[in-house]
Design a protein around this motif. Sequence first.
Motif, PDB file in Angstrom:
ATOM      1  N   LEU A 149       3.845  -1.216   1.419  1.00 41.33           N
ATOM      2  CA  LEU A 149       2.998  -2.013   0.537  1.00 41.33           C
ATOM      3  C   LEU A 149       3.860  -2.937  -0.318  1.00 41.33           C
ATOM      4  N   PRO A 150       3.418  -4.179  -0.513  1.00 33.13           N
ATOM      5  CA  PRO A 150       4.195  -5.111  -1.343  1.00 33.13           C
ATOM      6  C   PRO A 150       4.170  -4.707  -2.804  1.00 33.13           C
ATOM      7  N   THR A 199       2.587 -20.576  -5.175  1.00 28.80           N
ATOM      8  CA  THR A 199       1.235 -21.141  -5.215  1.00 28.80           C
ATOM      9  C   THR A 199       0.869 -21.716  -6.578  1.00 28.80           C
ATOM     10  N   GLY A 200       1.671 -21.409  -7.600  1.00 37.88           N
ATOM     11  CA  GLY A 200       1.401 -21.941  -8.930  1.00 37.88           C
ATOM     12  C   GLY A 200       0.247 -21.288  -9.650  1.00 37.88           C
ATOM     13  N   VAL A 201      -0.090 -20.047  -9.273  1.00 36.53           N
ATOM     14  CA  VAL A 201      -1.155 -19.332  -9.965  1.00 36.53           C
ATOM     15  C   VAL A 201      -0.535 -18.211 -10.797  1.00 36.53           C
ATOM     16  N   ASN A 202      -1.325 -17.661 -11.698  1.00 36.89           N
ATOM     17  CA  ASN A 202      -0.872 -16.529 -12.491  1.00 36.89           C
ATOM     18  C   ASN A 202      -0.737 -15.298 -11.599  1.00 36.89           C
ATOM     19  N   GLU A 203       0.224 -14.443 -11.917  1.00 36.26           N
ATOM     20  CA  GLU A 203       0.429 -13.245 -11.100  1.00 36.26           C
ATOM     21  C   GLU A 203      -0.812 -12.361 -11.053  1.00 36.26           C
ATOM     22  N   THR A 204      -1.597 -12.359 -12.114  1.00 40.63           N
ATOM     23  CA  THR A 204      -2.818 -11.546 -12.130  1.00 40.63           C
ATOM     24  C   THR A 204      -3.872 -12.094 -11.178  1.00 40.63           C
ATOM     25  N   ALA A 205      -3.657 -13.311 -10.672  1.00 33.78           N
ATOM     26  CA  ALA A 205      -4.620 -13.959  -9.781  1.00 33.78           C
ATOM     27  C   ALA A 205      -4.217 -13.852  -8.315  1.00 33.78           C
ATOM     28  N   VAL A 206      -3.222 -13.008  -8.020  1.00 32.04           N
ATOM     29  CA  VAL A 206      -2.723 -12.839  -6.654  1.00 32.04           C
ATOM     30  C   VAL A 206      -3.335 -11.593  -6.023  1.00 32.04           C
ATOM     31  N   TYR A 207      -3.885 -11.750  -4.818  1.00 41.27           N
ATOM     32  CA  TYR A 207      -4.454 -10.632  -4.060  1.00 41.27           C
ATOM     33  C   TYR A 207      -3.698 -10.509  -2.738  1.00 41.27           C
ATOM     34  N   LEU A 208      -3.271  -9.282  -2.422  1.00 42.07           N
ATOM     35  CA  LEU A 208      -2.426  -9.031  -1.261  1.00 42.07           C
ATOM     36  C   LEU A 208      -3.035  -7.949  -0.372  1.00 42.07           C
ATOM     37  N   PRO A 209      -4.022  -8.270   0.456  1.00 42.03           N
ATOM     38  CA  PRO A 209      -4.530  -7.295   1.428  1.00 42.03           C
ATOM     39  C   PRO A 209      -3.462  -7.046   2.491  1.00 42.03           C
ATOM     40  N   THR A 210      -3.150  -5.782   2.752  1.00 41.65           N
ATOM     41  CA  THR A 210      -1.969  -5.435   3.539  1.00 41.65           C
ATOM     42  C   THR A 210      -2.295  -4.406   4.606  1.00 41.65           C
ATOM     43  N   CYS A 211      -1.682  -4.578   5.782  1.00 39.71           N
ATOM     44  CA  CYS A 211      -1.757  -3.536   6.813  1.00 39.71           C
ATOM     45  C   CYS A 211      -0.475  -3.553   7.613  1.00 39.71           C
ATOM     46  N   ALA A 212      -0.153  -2.428   8.210  1.00 38.52           N
ATOM     47  CA  ALA A 212       0.944  -2.346   9.174  1.00 38.52           C
ATOM     48  C   ALA A 212       0.413  -2.753  10.538  1.00 38.52           C
ATOM     49  N   LEU A 213       1.281  -3.365  11.346  1.00 42.16           N
ATOM     50  CA  LEU A 213       0.869  -3.694  12.707  1.00 42.16           C
ATOM     51  C   LEU A 213       0.466  -2.434  13.446  1.00 42.16           C
ATOM     52  N   GLY A 214       1.194  -1.332  13.203  1.00 39.57           N
ATOM     53  CA  GLY A 214       0.879  -0.065  13.847  1.00 39.57           C
ATOM     54  C   GLY A 214      -0.205   0.702  13.120  1.00 39.57           C
ATOM     55  N   SER A 215      -1.343   0.069  12.939  1.00 48.43           N
ATOM     56  CA  SER A 215      -2.519   0.698  12.333  1.00 48.43           C
ATOM     57  C   SER A 215      -3.738   0.175  13.065  1.00 48.43           C
ATOM     58  N   ASP A 243     -14.094   2.607  -0.623  1.00 53.52           N
ATOM     59  CA  ASP A 243     -14.267   3.986  -0.155  1.00 53.52           C
ATOM     60  C   ASP A 243     -14.898   4.018   1.234  1.00 53.52           C
ATOM     61  N   GLU A 244     -15.940   3.214   1.415  1.00 53.33           N
ATOM     62  CA  GLU A 244     -16.644   3.202   2.701  1.00 53.33           C
ATOM     63  C   GLU A 244     -15.746   2.674   3.825  1.00 53.33           C
ATOM     64  N   LEU A 245     -14.826   1.784   3.488  1.00 52.81           N
ATOM     65  CA  LEU A 245     -13.939   1.184   4.484  1.00 52.81           C
ATOM     66  C   LEU A 245     -12.615   1.921   4.617  1.00 52.81           C
ATOM     67  N   ASN A 246     -12.449   3.014   3.881  1.00 55.62           N
ATOM     68  CA  ASN A 246     -11.204   3.789   3.903  1.00 55.62           C
ATOM     69  C   ASN A 246     -10.005   2.953   3.466  1.00 55.62           C
ATOM     70  N   LEU A 247     -10.212   2.154   2.421  1.00 57.94           N
ATOM     71  CA  LEU A 247      -9.161   1.330   1.848  1.00 57.94           C
ATOM     72  C   LEU A 247      -8.700   1.933   0.529  1.00 57.94           C
ATOM     73  N   ALA A 248      -7.583   1.444   0.025  1.00 58.11           N
ATOM     74  CA  ALA A 248      -7.108   1.831  -1.302  1.00 58.11           C
ATOM     75  C   ALA A 248      -6.608   0.585  -2.010  1.00 58.11           C
ATOM     76  N   ALA A 249      -6.968   0.422  -3.279  1.00 56.48           N
ATOM     77  CA  ALA A 249      -6.579  -0.750  -4.057  1.00 56.48           C
ATOM     78  C   ALA A 249      -5.669  -0.330  -5.204  1.00 56.48           C
ATOM     79  N   VAL A 286      -1.649   0.930   5.669  1.00 55.45           N
ATOM     80  CA  VAL A 286      -0.246   1.319   5.504  1.00 55.45           C
ATOM     81  C   VAL A 286      -0.221   2.809   5.171  1.00 55.45           C
ATOM     82  N   GLU A 287      -0.712   3.134   3.989  1.00 54.25           N
ATOM     83  CA  GLU A 287      -0.905   4.543   3.626  1.00 54.25           C
ATOM     84  C   GLU A 287      -2.383   4.945   3.763  1.00 54.25           C
ATOM     85  N   ALA A 288      -3.274   3.984   3.595  1.00 58.57           N
ATOM     86  CA  ALA A 288      -4.710   4.231   3.796  1.00 58.57           C
ATOM     87  C   ALA A 288      -5.036   4.200   5.283  1.00 58.57           C
TER      88      ALA A 288
END
Length: 311
Positions: free
Chosen positions: A143-144, A156-172, A20-26, A40-42
């Motif tokens: 967003l992916p 990467t051979g990890v479980n899908e629940t263990a994947v984190y994808l921080p995302t931004c558009a270049l035009g942000s 919230d403080e960083l204006n992000l959305a998860a 992207v949308e945040a």
Amino acid sequence: MDSLNRMAVELVDEALDFADELNLAAYELDSGATVIDFGVEADGGLEAGLLLAEIQTAGLATVQSRMDRVAGAPVPHVELTTDHPGIALLCSQKAGWELDMDGFDGLGSGPARAIVGEESEFEAVGYYDEFDLTVLGVESVELPGDAVAEHVAERTGVNETAVYLPTCALGSTAGSVTTAARAAELAVFRLFELGYDPLDVLSVAGSAPVAPVSYDETVAMGRTNDALAYGGEVHLTVAEDFDRFEELPSSAADEYGTPFADIFAQADYDFYEVDESVFAPASVTVDVADGPTYALGETREDLLAESFGLA
């Protein structure tokens, strides 16, 4: 060296705790993977971009902002320093993972690359990661979804629940900030491409101005690359002399002086058709330990002012 992915996950946890403080959305995808929207949308912002640059370098770099000027106008700049340039910049921060699937188009950077370890930099640096959680920074205008998460999990051979994808558009804002944080990485990668041993790069400091935000990704690509090519400054401390240091700055490229937007158009908007020498910082100092110091290239505020549209 501790796991890059473990260190990056700690920073991702910080992003989630202060979203919230960083204006992000998860978002949690159906696969259980976590997407964090930095721009992207945040809205994101400067602080969000600085944290994302730390995530991309897995916490092995100090990233901070400062105020400076371009053609007399106050403009924020980003500074990055690291004493682990091979691992932090080549094995983590570099955007070396092309994501093209099910209509999704993006670039991946961050420590997930070090688990896959297929790029030549990993053999040169001698670093490969193993961890049961993984982080891949994604640059995209959207967003992916699960297809991307499943792809990253499989590679990467990890479980899908263990994947984190921080995302931004270049035009942000975060996109402009994280690109400015790449000045040092461009210099180290350029050295590597010229044949220099990345293990002989002992420490590096880089800075570049934060390009004005444009929601047009083509305009954003032009401005952010100009910020590096005409405003990026890098200091390298290295262990060995080299006879090709003069090829490090952007002034060594035949296209020097041409706005990146024009270079990109001439390449039919194909990033991989642009000569690699274009992707370099404007000014580089190379300090050879117990040897000579080279001062190469120069910044060009006139070209930056034109690119940034400074009146």
